[in-house]
Design a protein around this motif. Structure first.
Motif, PDB file in Angstrom:
ATOM      1  N   PRO A 232       0.680  -1.241   0.031  1.00 31.87           N
ATOM      2  CA  PRO A 232      -0.018   0.063  -0.071  1.00 31.87           C
ATOM      3  C   PRO A 232       0.981   1.227   0.000  1.00 31.87           C
ATOM      4  O   PRO A 232       0.573   2.210  -0.681  1.00 31.87           O
ATOM      5  CB  PRO A 232      -0.813  -0.198   1.266  1.00 31.87           C
ATOM      6  N   GLU A 302      -9.084   2.271  -5.098  1.00 33.38           N
ATOM      7  CA  GLU A 302      -9.483   2.194  -3.770  1.00 33.38           C
ATOM      8  C   GLU A 302      -8.358   2.454  -2.809  1.00 33.38           C
ATOM      9  O   GLU A 302      -8.433   3.124  -1.813  1.00 33.38           O
ATOM     10  CB  GLU A 302     -10.552   0.955  -3.573  1.00 33.38           C
ATOM     11  N   ALA A 303      -7.532   1.584  -3.313  1.00 39.18           N
ATOM     12  CA  ALA A 303      -6.209   1.485  -2.295  1.00 39.18           C
ATOM     13  C   ALA A 303      -5.408   2.819  -2.425  1.00 39.18           C
ATOM     14  O   ALA A 303      -4.757   3.063  -1.357  1.00 39.18           O
ATOM     15  CB  ALA A 303      -5.284   0.421  -2.937  1.00 39.18           C
TER      16      ALA A 303
ATOM     17  N   ASN B  41     -17.263   2.023   1.063  1.00 38.13           N
ATOM     18  CA  ASN B  41     -15.875   2.278   1.263  1.00 38.13           C
ATOM     19  C   ASN B  41     -15.555   3.653   1.615  1.00 38.13           C
ATOM     20  O   ASN B  41     -14.990   3.831   2.545  1.00 38.13           O
ATOM     21  CB  ASN B  41     -15.031   1.923   0.126  1.00 38.13           C
ATOM     22  N   THR B  68      -9.907  -2.063   1.560  1.00 40.57           N
ATOM     23  CA  THR B  68      -8.852  -1.626   0.808  1.00 40.57           C
ATOM     24  C   THR B  68      -8.556  -0.119   0.736  1.00 40.57           C
ATOM     25  O   THR B  68      -7.557   0.302   0.811  1.00 40.57           O
ATOM     26  CB  THR B  68      -9.335  -1.700  -0.524  1.00 40.57           C
ATOM     27  N   ARG B  69      -9.574   0.747   1.174  1.00 41.88           N
ATOM     28  CA  ARG B  69      -9.389   2.303   1.152  1.00 41.88           C
ATOM     29  C   ARG B  69      -8.980   2.719   2.480  1.00 41.88           C
ATOM     30  O   ARG B  69      -9.040   3.711   2.997  1.00 41.88           O
ATOM     31  CB  ARG B  69     -10.502   2.907   0.863  1.00 41.88           C
ATOM     32  N   PHE B  71      -5.796   2.579   3.976  1.00 44.22           N
ATOM     33  CA  PHE B  71      -4.317   2.721   4.274  1.00 44.22           C
ATOM     34  C   PHE B  71      -4.041   4.419   4.743  1.00 44.22           C
ATOM     35  O   PHE B  71      -4.521   5.209   4.001  1.00 44.22           O
ATOM     36  CB  PHE B  71      -3.635   2.801   2.868  1.00 44.22           C
TER      37      PHE B  71
END
Lengths: 504, 278
Positions: A232, A302-303, B41, B68-69, B71
């Motif tokens: 990430p 999204e990440a 999210n 996932t979101r 971080f």
């Protein structure tokens, strides 16, 4: 087994110039030169020579000439020396032939069959030395329409814009991994991108942690099928993320970084144990369709909290226009199309030389298709694979690209002489090697300087060409095929390129 | 041709959906009913930014990328409890969070997961633990095709996937590191039916409880004797598995450990070193 191969190169020494200083012995990693027992004479085994010209450039007395071996088989236009040699190699070793760099086959070079326009009388040309000339390029998705609010002198864009990248010239450095490249070569690309205001792509080998803070903002980090070094933080430190589906040099196959190149530092960056092969599968095993691709694009968005454009890189192949349409619909912000001249550190020769299509035709077809479907603004297009000079850049953009990637040209700027032995790990110029003694031959600062010089030179030339056409912004050149004419092309080629013939 | 963006079209702004979240102290409850992938999210990130350390998601139905979101730099670690069926890519690129699912999961669980835990009280679909590089995944029942493809490890970062049931074909393909344990609790006749196990495997270990014939294995893997260290490792894994799912499965710890285990490792770290000339 006795090898039946003929030598590739011959080394000639001008005896009256040579003072037996021994520089050639030190410089050659291929073992061509060696001292005799009492160190009075330098012996030459030219059968080991790959033609990298390192010894020639570094010989202080200019006493060496390296040229293709003049002896050959009975001349035959069909069974050439290359064909015969390849058969002999495979008969001796029984394996897939490996090569480095892009295809060297004499296929038609479309760039060399396209001529540019210039203004004469009916519209004035522009002198870029005296008038503003805009090469700044924005990469990413553009909105369908812009809503603007004007309140007195205040003008405000009301539409929410997608994340875009800004580069000062439409030339970026293509994905070349740390692992294939030495750390110094990789660093030189990053430093040059930062200094000039453009971007470099990490390739699939990750971005070393000690480079993330300084060079992350100018890095396009790659997420390829091996997912090496993808965490990430890697994704979030970068300017953009590139999903690598394929590359021009070897469409449809994966990559193998051999275990001997996976040193301690590379294993830390790729996050795999030292000495294991770094195997990139041919496909992403979570992508078997456009829908799956879409899933990864949005996983990456999204990440990274929807803050970064996502690139998708594909090799130029037969149905490239339809594939590109699917990629835009899948949500990509930038499509990179890599033509069959695209380079590589290692590829099976048969793939490099026989798979894919020319970048010029691919760009024109993709741009045309996306325009017809009304979705060209939803992505930027980067043309990659075999861009050799500023004229190629201008032609690629006029055929429909927003910008170009350069890989091979950048490495040539760093010292590469196209000897095609990248895959051996013994690069004499310190570019494509993990041998510390060879890698230190490349000073990253000096390398960055050469790269910045190249970008500056090409940018000046692009401005000249634009000015000649009477255009003052690179944006106005994109897909401006009226500025192009074909020469020596057939009807179907002109049709695919979307250009007229010279004189029409 | 109309341009349809199935992810972003019709996504509502946060203020339109914020009523579906309720934060009390450091616990947030989100009613996922009718939320699109991005909306859920968005809400989860909103809650964590407001200090939530535990997120309880109810009525989850197919929403992708859960977790996932999240971080953040510096890292925040949260616990996510899911009721319902999370969609594809659950915990993709997961940055150290803990996810518990009361229900089944779909494809791509833990895709390129970096760290954290995912515990599924049910089954999971295809490509579980693809390119996983750290953390743990426990699935109570079985998983689909292409499990643990290109899982990898580095130094002390050794990912772990434990599956209570069995897997479909291509288990551990291209596996480059990590540990996969298939407990085979639901096997008919005690046999796994998947083929191409460990094709192209060049790192890591697969433990199988139950029978597998030679022809079901890829040619890059070999079967080796279980050693004491393997048993110690398996005891720990089974204890943890029973800790999560003990009340939901019919077998006791000792019965599981008493089964036939096979250990598969790659024959070489360089399976394709010999295919090239010159």
């Amino acid at each position: 087994m006795k090898s039946h191969l003929l030598p590739d190169f011959v080394v000639e020494r001008i005896e009256e110039r040579c003072n037996r200083c021994g520089v050639c012995v030190k410089q050659c990693p291929w073992g061509v030169y060696s001292w005799n027992e009492d160190k009075t004479e330098i012996l030459i085994d030219y059968t080991k020579c790959v033609g990298c010209q390192r010894c020639v450039v570094y010989c202080p007395n200019k006493a060496l000439i390296v040229r293709p071996y003049p002896g050959s088989y009975r001349p035959n236009a069909y069974w050439t020396k290359e064909v015969i040699s390849d058969i002999k190699k495979q008969a001796e070793q029984g394996g897939v032939l490996l090569v480095g760099t892009g295809s060297d086959r004499p296929y038609k070079v479309y760039f060399d069959h396209i001529l540019l326009n210039a203004s004469q009388v009916t519209n004035p040309s522009i002198d870029p030395l005296r008038e503003p000339m805009e090469l700044r390029t924005f990469l990413g998705r553009k909105p369908d329409r812009l809503e603007i609010e004007i309140d007195g002198d205040d003008v405000e864009i009301k539409t929410e814009l997608y994340p875009n990248l800004v580069v000062e010239t439409p030339i970026l450095f293509a994905g070349m991994s740390y692992g294939a490249l030495s750390k110094n070569a990789f660093l030189a690309l990053a430093m040059a991108a930062k200094e000039f205001g453009t971007l470099f792509c990490t390739g699939e080998g990750g971005l070393p942690k000690d480079m993330r803070e300084e060079y992350g903002p100018v890095a396009i980090v790659q997420c390829a099928s091996g997912r090496f070094g993808v965490d990430p933080e890697y994704l979030n430190c970068a300017a953009a993320i590139e999903i690598k589906i394929g590359q021009g040099a070897k469409p449809g196959i994966g990559g193998h970084l051999p275990g001997e190149k996976v040193t301690a530092e590379i294993s830390a960056t790729r996050m795999i144990p030292e000495g294991t092969d770094a195997l990139s599968p041919a496909p992403h095993h979570d992508i078997y369709s456009i829908e799956d691709l879409s899933m990864l694009i949005y996983a990456l968005k999204e990440a990274t909290n929807y803050e970064k454009p996502v690139f998708v890189k594909i090799a130029a192949v037969h149905n490239v226009a339809a594939i590109a349409s699917g990629i835009v619909r899948a949500g990509a912000d930038v499509i990179v199309i890599d033509g069959f001249r695209g380079g590589t550190g290692a590829s099976p020769k048969v793939m490099r030389d026989h798979v894919g299509i020319p970048i010029e035709l691919a760009i024109a077809a993709v741009d045309q298709r996306l325009r017809e479907e009304g979705i060209r603004h939803k992505c930027s297009i980067i043309a990659s694979g075999g861009i050799r000079c500023s004229a190629d850049v201008v032609k690629a953009i006029a055929l429909g690209a927003d910008a170009v990637y350069i890989g091979t040209a950048a490495l040539i700027a760093l010292g590469c002489t196209m000897c095609q032995k990248c895959y051996t790990g013994k690069c004499a110029w310190g570019i494509c090697t993990q041998d510390p003694n060879l890698a230190k031959r490349l000073n990253p600062k000096e390398g960055a300087k050469r790269l910045v010089n190249l970008l500056r030179a090409w940018s000046l030339e692009i401005k000249d060409m634009l000015g000649g056409m009477g255009i003052n912004a690179i944006e106005s050149l994109r897909s401006n095929r009226e500025q192009l004419r074909g020469i020596g092309l057939e009807e179907w080629e002109l049709r695919v390129l979307g250009i007229k013939g010279a004189g029409e | 041709m109309r341009f349809v963006d199935s992810f972003l079209d019709g996504v509502r702004r946060l203020e339109e959906i914020v009523h579906q979240a309720r934060i009390e102290g450091d616990v947030a409850e989100i009613d996922a009913k009718g939320l699109k992938h991005k909306e859920l999210n968005d809400l989860m990130r909103f809650c964590v930014e407001r200090g939530a350390k535990k997120l309880i998601l109810k009525n989850v139905c197919g929403q992708r990328y859960i977790g996932t979101r999240l971080f953040f730099n510096p890292g925040v670690k949260v616990e996510i409890i899911i009721y319902g069926t999370p969609g594809n890519d659950l915990g993709a690129f997961l940055a150290g969070h803990r996810i518990v699912v009361y229900g089944n999961a779909q494809d791509g669980v833990g895709n390129t997961m970096d760290d954290g835990e995912i515990i599924v009280h049910g089954r999971a679909g295809d490509v579980v633990a693809m390119a996983m590089r750290g953390g743990k995944i426990f699935i109570r029942d079985s998983v689909g095709y292409r499990t643990a493809i290109h899982m990898k490890e580095y130094m002390d970062r050794v990912p772990l996937l434990v599956v209570g049931g069995t897997a479909q074909d291509f288990l551990g393909e291209y596996m480059a590191g990590g540990r996969v344990v298939l407990l085979g609790l639901n096997l008919e006749n005690g046999r796994h039916r998947c083929h191409y196990i460990g094709t192209g495997m060049h790192g890591g270990v697969i433990y199988l409880r139950g029978k597998v014939e030679k022809y079901q294995l890829g040619k890059e893997v070999g079967v080796v004797e279980m050693e004491e260290e393997d048993w110690k490792f398996l005891e720990k894994v089974v204890d943890e598995f029973c800790g999560y799912f003990g009340r939901e499965i019919k077998m006791e710890r000792d019965e599981i450990l008493g089964g036939n285990f096979m250990k598969l490792i790659p024959v070489t770290k360089r399976p394709y070193g010999k295919v090239y000339s010159y």
